[in-house]
Design a protein around this motif. Structure first.
Motif, PDB file in Angstrom:
ATOM      1  N   UNK A 180       0.783  -1.271  -0.024  1.00 16.88           N
ATOM      2  CA  UNK A 180       0.044  -0.153   0.051  1.00 16.88           C
ATOM      3  C   UNK A 180       0.803   1.137   0.047  1.00 16.88           C
ATOM      4  N   UNK A 181       0.703   2.116  -0.856  1.00 17.59           N
ATOM      5  CA  UNK A 181       1.583   3.441  -0.976  1.00 17.59           C
ATOM      6  C   UNK A 181       0.593   4.730  -0.922  1.00 17.59           C
ATOM      7  N   UNK A 182       0.177   4.916   0.293  1.00 14.85           N
ATOM      8  CA  UNK A 182      -0.657   6.206   0.362  1.00 14.85           C
ATOM      9  C   UNK A 182      -0.267   7.394  -0.095  1.00 14.85           C
ATOM     10  N   UNK A 183      -0.827   8.270  -0.642  1.00 14.81           N
ATOM     11  CA  UNK A 183      -0.470   9.343  -1.040  1.00 14.81           C
ATOM     12  C   UNK A 183       0.602  10.099  -0.286  1.00 14.81           C
ATOM     13  N   UNK A 184       1.709  10.737  -0.706  1.00 14.19           N
ATOM     14  CA  UNK A 184       2.818  11.316  -0.053  1.00 14.19           C
ATOM     15  C   UNK A 184       3.557  10.619   1.159  1.00 14.19           C
ATOM     16  N   UNK A 185       3.428   9.447   1.118  1.00 15.25           N
ATOM     17  CA  UNK A 185       3.900   8.527   1.995  1.00 15.25           C
ATOM     18  C   UNK A 185       5.301   8.157   1.466  1.00 15.25           C
ATOM     19  N   UNK A 186       6.458   7.846   2.437  1.00 19.17           N
ATOM     20  CA  UNK A 186       7.703   7.447   1.805  1.00 19.17           C
ATOM     21  C   UNK A 186       8.065   6.003   2.077  1.00 19.17           C
ATOM     22  N   UNK A 187       8.840   5.383   1.465  1.00 22.14           N
ATOM     23  CA  UNK A 187       9.028   3.875   1.801  1.00 22.14           C
ATOM     24  C   UNK A 187       9.087   3.448   3.129  1.00 22.14           C
ATOM     25  N   UNK A 188       9.678   4.193   4.033  1.00 18.80           N
ATOM     26  CA  UNK A 188       9.787   3.829   5.243  1.00 18.80           C
ATOM     27  C   UNK A 188       8.098   3.861   5.788  1.00 18.80           C
ATOM     28  N   UNK A 189       7.368   4.692   5.788  1.00 21.99           N
ATOM     29  CA  UNK A 189       6.047   4.758   6.023  1.00 21.99           C
ATOM     30  C   UNK A 189       5.308   3.560   5.314  1.00 21.99           C
ATOM     31  N   UNK A 190       5.606   3.105   4.161  1.00 20.55           N
ATOM     32  CA  UNK A 190       4.847   2.179   3.541  1.00 20.55           C
ATOM     33  C   UNK A 190       5.362   0.783   4.089  1.00 20.55           C
ATOM     34  N   UNK A 191       6.543   0.593   4.226  1.00 15.15           N
ATOM     35  CA  UNK A 191       7.131  -0.487   5.045  1.00 15.15           C
ATOM     36  C   UNK A 191       6.330  -0.827   6.390  1.00 15.15           C
ATOM     37  N   UNK A 192       6.303   0.217   7.227  1.00 11.66           N
ATOM     38  CA  UNK A 192       5.634   0.100   8.617  1.00 11.66           C
ATOM     39  C   UNK A 192       4.141  -0.276   8.306  1.00 11.66           C
ATOM     40  N   UNK A 193       3.490   0.077   7.414  1.00 15.85           N
ATOM     41  CA  UNK A 193       2.135  -0.144   7.090  1.00 15.85           C
ATOM     42  C   UNK A 193       1.912  -1.806   7.131  1.00 15.85           C
ATOM     43  N   UNK A 194       2.876  -2.347   6.258  1.00 14.36           N
ATOM     44  CA  UNK A 194       2.608  -3.740   5.925  1.00 14.36           C
ATOM     45  C   UNK A 194       1.792  -4.559   7.148  1.00 14.36           C
ATOM     46  N   UNK A 195       2.868  -4.717   8.110  1.00 12.34           N
ATOM     47  CA  UNK A 195       2.621  -5.602   9.209  1.00 12.34           C
ATOM     48  C   UNK A 195       1.009  -4.988   9.815  1.00 12.34           C
ATOM     49  N   UNK A 196       0.855  -3.749  10.170  1.00  8.99           N
ATOM     50  CA  UNK A 196      -0.586  -3.466  10.408  1.00  8.99           C
ATOM     51  C   UNK A 196      -1.670  -3.855   9.723  1.00  8.99           C
ATOM     52  N   UNK A 197      -1.502  -3.552   8.421  1.00 11.84           N
ATOM     53  CA  UNK A 197      -2.672  -3.993   7.520  1.00 11.84           C
ATOM     54  C   UNK A 197      -2.801  -5.315   7.660  1.00 11.84           C
ATOM     55  N   UNK A 198      -1.751  -6.210   7.590  1.00  9.39           N
ATOM     56  CA  UNK A 198      -1.869  -7.702   7.758  1.00  9.39           C
ATOM     57  C   UNK A 198      -2.729  -7.964   9.160  1.00  9.39           C
ATOM     58  N   UNK A 199      -2.251  -7.427  10.034  1.00 12.09           N
ATOM     59  CA  UNK A 199      -2.835  -7.823  11.440  1.00 12.09           C
ATOM     60  C   UNK A 199      -4.351  -7.378  11.494  1.00 12.09           C
ATOM     61  N   UNK A 200      -4.636  -5.988  10.884  1.00 13.10           N
ATOM     62  CA  UNK A 200      -5.707  -5.652  11.269  1.00 13.10           C
ATOM     63  C   UNK A 200      -6.812  -6.383  10.213  1.00 13.10           C
ATOM     64  N   UNK A 201      -6.519  -6.815   9.199  1.00  8.15           N
ATOM     65  CA  UNK A 201      -7.527  -7.892   8.484  1.00  8.15           C
ATOM     66  C   UNK A 201      -7.514  -9.135   9.102  1.00  8.15           C
ATOM     67  N   UNK A 202      -6.684  -9.666   9.594  1.00 12.52           N
ATOM     68  CA  UNK A 202      -6.581 -10.885  10.444  1.00 12.52           C
ATOM     69  C   UNK A 202      -7.381 -10.959  11.395  1.00 12.52           C
ATOM     70  N   UNK A 203      -7.320  -9.923  12.421  1.00  8.29           N
ATOM     71  CA  UNK A 203      -8.184  -9.624  13.474  1.00  8.29           C
ATOM     72  C   UNK A 203      -9.563  -9.366  13.445  1.00  8.29           C
ATOM     73  N   UNK A 204     -10.125  -8.912  12.130  1.00  9.16           N
ATOM     74  CA  UNK A 204     -11.229  -8.787  11.732  1.00  9.16           C
ATOM     75  C   UNK A 204     -11.877 -10.020  11.380  1.00  9.16           C
ATOM     76  N   UNK A 205     -11.043 -11.057  10.631  1.00  5.80           N
ATOM     77  CA  UNK A 205     -11.640 -12.287  10.109  1.00  5.80           C
ATOM     78  C   UNK A 205     -12.107 -11.824   8.647  1.00  5.80           C
ATOM     79  N   UNK A 206     -12.238 -10.624   8.200  1.00  8.73           N
ATOM     80  CA  UNK A 206     -12.789 -10.343   6.932  1.00  8.73           C
ATOM     81  C   UNK A 206     -12.152 -10.791   5.609  1.00  8.73           C
ATOM     82  N   UNK A 207     -10.804 -10.503   5.760  1.00  3.47           N
ATOM     83  CA  UNK A 207      -9.798 -11.223   4.772  1.00  3.47           C
ATOM     84  C   UNK A 207      -8.552 -11.531   5.324  1.00  3.47           C
ATOM     85  N   UNK A 208      -7.961 -12.550   4.653  1.00  3.40           N
ATOM     86  CA  UNK A 208      -6.739 -12.854   5.198  1.00  3.40           C
ATOM     87  C   UNK A 208      -5.721 -12.815   4.054  1.00  3.40           C
TER      88      UNK A 208
END
Length: 486
Positions: free
Chosen positions: A404-432
């Motif tokens: 995910x590369x939200x507008x204006x984000x830099x590579x470090x911010x993009x990298x930091x999002x990866x684990x959080x996105x995966x965790x949020x989806x997993x904890x919701x159960x809606x998409x894995x």
């Protein structure tokens, strides 16, 4: 209530299996997302509440408990929003065969425990070896790709040590295995279990997309010999776990032939190509391997476990033979497969694939695997066309790597999002979805192994990812952590 399945309990067996099947069918019909979203603490509490030391509650009640405890919180690989790991939905003929296996409970380690089951497995091994191109090959079913790879490298080790002759004892620390950084982790684990040196696995350079470079392999083997090491095996991969790419098998085989090194092809993921009319050419050269791993519970849509190791020369399997008077005495001429397997007691898992092939045909299974590869290509196009997403390379099979590369984000911010996105989806159960690391940077991964998943289903997963990224990045705090895009 009688506990054992016998002739006197046939009617009870029919009733209980019907009850269990009804619960499973109801869950399959009603499942709305790939997981319940219950937290680990909640699940632990449910498990801890069961008193396994208490008096029995009766089979009907125990089956209901399975429904309420396990089925209610299972991970459903058939759901189109499941796209995490190499787990496939299973074909119905194999499920029917699984119920037969559980009831009859044969063991195919010796002929006198399975009779025709042994002969059916042998016939199936011959068939699959023929698909590979082993005219007179052999093999045996295993628990999975990790065991198949271990078995193959054990055979390669024994062959290399045998070639060393009297220097057997001193040769072990000198043995080396060649693989890329994208090879399955079981290669390194097998080296450990086989007693090889800590530096026994030599990493061969790839083309930047995970495919082994034959020229680099040639140089690595020559350098190892010059340093006094003994090349034991080359592991080529037909379907890397993350990128889903295939090493150039024919050119690697040429290098192995030139140096006289055992070639093992790990086709755990890509073995579905063996029955693909459109893409079989991607495995050209696999017939020149000395051993091959195939995982039917990945790309042949079989229930776990269903895997095999195949060898071009049947005599190679003899390296693992072991005789026990009560099982396979030396004078016994029966086809006892304990002589070929690392396991003793072993399920008749071949029956599931046998029934699937007879019910659907090999071509149909190949078409199903082609369908998920086609879907991955279209999903890659979706990602590439979306300015909020970044595609991380192309696949030859059915994975999609992206960020995910939200507008204006830099590579470090993009990298930091990866684990959080995966965790949020997993904890919701809606998409894995899965998380991995490519070239030192984390990314998300879709593994598409459901032929019934549509492009719109994938689009929904991607929208869910973007909604989670937006919430995590704080760009739109009014939205819930997962938006309505799934």
């Amino acid at each position: 209530m009688p506990e054992l399945l016998t002739s006197s309990t046939a009617d009870l067996y029919r009733s209980l299996v019907s009850q269990a099947a009804s619960h499973v069918a109801a869950r399959f019909a009603d499942v709305a997302q790939p997981a319940s979203g219950a937290s680990r603490a909640e699940l632990q509490s449910l498990v801890d509440a069961v008193d396994l030391d208490a008096a029995g509650i009766g089979t009907p009640s125990a089956i209901r408990e399975v429904d309420e405890l396990f089925l209610a919180h299972a991970v459903w690989f058939h759901h189109p929003a499941y796209a995490a790991h190499l787990n496939c939905p299973v074909v119905l003929p194999a499920v029917a065969a699984e119920s037969v296996l559980a009831a009859v409970n044969p063991s195919v380690d010796t002929y006198d425990q399975s009779t025709v089951g042994t002969l059916m497995e042998r016939r199936l091994i011959d068939t699959v070896a023929g698909w590979v191109g082993f005219a007179a090959g052999d093999g045996v079913f295993t628990s999975g790709g990790t065991q198949s790879n271990l078995h193959a490298l054990f055979l390669a080790r024994e062959a290399a040590i045998a070639e060393a002759g009297p220097a057997r004892a001193s040769s072990l620390p000198r043995l080396v295995v060649f693989a890329t950084a994208s090879s399955h982790f079981s290669v390194g684990k097998s080296a450990l279990l086989l007693g090889l040196a800590e530096d026994a696995v030599i990493e061969v350079a790839d083309d930047g997309e995970g495919r082994m470079l034959p020229a680099a392999l040639d140089e690595a083997v020559a350098a190892a010999r010059a340093a006094g090491r003994l090349p034991m095996a080359v592991v080529a991969t037909a379907g890397t776990t993350d990128r889903g790419v295939i090493d150039p098998l024919a050119r690697i085989a040429e290098v192995c032939d030139r140096h006289g090194v055992w070639l093992h092809v790990d086709a755990a993921y890509g073995c579905g190509l063996l029955v693909s009319r459109r893409r079989r050419h991607l495995l050209t050269g696999i017939e020149r391997a000395r051993s091959v791993t195939v995982d039917f519970h990945k790309s042949f849509f079989q229930p776990v476990s269903s895997s095999a190791i195949l060898v071009r020369e049947p005599r190679d399997l003899a390296a693992g033979a072991w005789h026990a008077d009560y099982l396979n005495p030396i004078e016994n001429e029966e086809p006892n497969q304990v002589d070929k397997s690392l396991q003793t007691t072993r399920r008749f898992d071949a029956l599931k694939l046998w029934v699937s092939l007879r019910a659907l045909g090999a071509d149909r299974i190949g078409e199903m695997f082609d369908a998920v590869i086609d879907l991955a290509a279209r999903a890659g196009d979706l990602v590439e066309a979306d300015p909020a997403l970044e595609l991380v390379g192309r696949t030859q099979l059915s994975t999609v790597l992206f960020r995910s590369v939200p507008g204006g984000s830099d590579p470090a911010e993009q990298d930091a999002l990866v684990a959080g996105i995966r965790r949020v989806l997993f904890e919701s159960g809606r998409a894995l979805v899965a998380k991995t690391v490519i070239d030192g940077r984390p990314c998300l991964k879709l593994t598409l192994l459901n032929p019934e998943t549509s492009l719109e289903d994938v689009r929904g997963i991607l929208e869910t990812v973007k909604d989670a990224a937006t919430a995590l990045a704080g760009m739109n705090p009014e939205r819930e952590l997962i938006g309505a895009g799934a």
